[in-house]
Scaffold this motif. Structure first.
Motif, mmCIF file in Angstrom:
data_model
loop_
_atom_site.group_PDB
_atom_site.id
_atom_site.type_symbol
_atom_site.label_atom_id
_atom_site.label_comp_id
_atom_site.label_asym_id
_atom_site.label_seq_id
_atom_site.Cartn_x
_atom_site.Cartn_y
_atom_site.Cartn_z
ATOM 1 N N SER A 73 0.834 -1.196 0.000
ATOM 2 C CA SER A 73 0.000 0.000 0.000
ATOM 3 C C SER A 73 0.870 1.247 0.000
ATOM 4 O O SER A 73 2.076 1.172 0.242
ATOM 5 C CB SER A 73 -0.942 0.005 1.213
ATOM 6 O OG SER A 73 -0.209 -0.134 2.415
ATOM 7 N N TYR A 114 0.445 5.727 0.955
ATOM 8 C CA TYR A 114 -0.405 6.793 1.488
ATOM 9 C C TYR A 114 0.353 8.106 1.489
ATOM 10 O O TYR A 114 1.586 8.127 1.491
ATOM 11 C CB TYR A 114 -0.843 6.476 2.926
ATOM 12 C CG TYR A 114 -1.541 5.159 3.003
ATOM 13 C CD1 TYR A 114 -2.872 5.037 2.630
ATOM 14 C CD2 TYR A 114 -0.856 4.020 3.390
ATOM 15 C CE1 TYR A 114 -3.509 3.819 2.654
ATOM 16 C CE2 TYR A 114 -1.488 2.781 3.421
ATOM 17 C CZ TYR A 114 -2.816 2.698 3.046
ATOM 18 O OH TYR A 114 -3.433 1.486 3.057
ATOM 19 N N TYR A 136 -4.474 10.805 0.684
ATOM 20 C CA TYR A 136 -4.366 10.078 -0.580
ATOM 21 C C TYR A 136 -3.875 8.680 -0.272
ATOM 22 O O TYR A 136 -3.268 8.450 0.762
ATOM 23 C CB TYR A 136 -3.348 10.757 -1.514
ATOM 24 C CG TYR A 136 -3.555 12.237 -1.668
ATOM 25 C CD1 TYR A 136 -4.553 12.730 -2.493
ATOM 26 C CD2 TYR A 136 -2.763 13.146 -0.972
ATOM 27 C CE1 TYR A 136 -4.749 14.097 -2.634
ATOM 28 C CE2 TYR A 136 -2.950 14.512 -1.110
ATOM 29 C CZ TYR A 136 -3.945 14.978 -1.940
ATOM 30 O OH TYR A 136 -4.140 16.319 -2.074
ATOM 31 N N GLY A 137 -4.106 7.742 -1.187
ATOM 32 C CA GLY A 137 -3.543 6.424 -0.973
ATOM 33 C C GLY A 137 -4.256 5.321 -1.695
ATOM 34 O O GLY A 137 -5.209 5.543 -2.450
ATOM 35 N N SER A 138 -3.785 4.123 -1.449
ATOM 36 C CA SER A 138 -4.293 2.945 -2.142
ATOM 37 C C SER A 138 -5.533 2.344 -1.484
ATOM 38 O O SER A 138 -6.150 1.456 -2.063
ATOM 39 C CB SER A 138 -3.185 1.896 -2.250
ATOM 40 O OG SER A 138 -2.661 1.608 -0.968
ATOM 41 N N LYS A 139 -5.876 2.804 -0.287
ATOM 42 C CA LYS A 139 -7.080 2.317 0.394
ATOM 43 C C LYS A 139 -7.940 3.515 0.791
ATOM 44 O O LYS A 139 -7.743 4.111 1.856
ATOM 45 C CB LYS A 139 -6.702 1.475 1.621
ATOM 46 C CG LYS A 139 -5.953 0.212 1.256
ATOM 47 C CD LYS A 139 -5.624 -0.629 2.462
ATOM 48 C CE LYS A 139 -4.824 -1.862 2.034
ATOM 49 N NZ LYS A 139 -4.367 -2.644 3.166
#
Length: 140
Positions: free
Chosen positions: A67, A69, A86-89
């Protein structure tokens, strides 16, 4: 009129530079120890701090991507606060975590999470997120 606009623009740029003061942790860091366990090159986290923003890349134990962030951070005394923007999750967006920090030479020590706040501003028990003691080394 042109002089006034130019003067205003220079003042605005100067004030922005002052507002984005460099913090003692600005730079690039690699996680080398978590909860007393030394980490190898296949389960690293890489973190960058720059003028009030952080970004982190987290790898799985096999070295593949897990991941990433980013978001704003602040430091007040020994309290470090970061907010996932912001981020992947996306389910983490807006969450804020507080940690204690200290620097000794090129080693950053972080202890957390001491306080957790959801996107609506509600505080949650610190046990909802993992507790940790981390050691980061500055990347040169």
């Amino acid at each position: 009129m042109k002089f006034s606009i130019l003067t205003f623009a220079i003042m605005a740029i100067s004030l922005t530079s002052i507002a984005q003061k460099k913090s003692p942790i600005d730079g690039n860091w690699i996680l080398v120890e978590k909860n007393g366990q030394k980490l190898n090159f296949q389960n690293h986290q890489f973190k960058t701090y720059n003028q009030g923003y952080f970004s982190v890349i987290i790898l799985k134990n096999d070295g593949t991507f897990n991941s990433a962030y980013a978001g704003p951070f602040s430091i007040k005394g020994n309290v470090y606060t970061e907010t996932y923007k912001y981020g992947s999750k996306p389910e983490w967006f807006g969450w804020t975590g507080e940690q204690e920090w200290k620097i000794k030479g090129d080693t950053l020590h972080m202890v957390g999470h001491n306080r957790i706040i959801d996107p609506e501003g509600k505080e949650h028990p610190k046990t909802e997120w993992s507790q940790f003691v981390e050691k980061w080394v500055r990347v040169k």
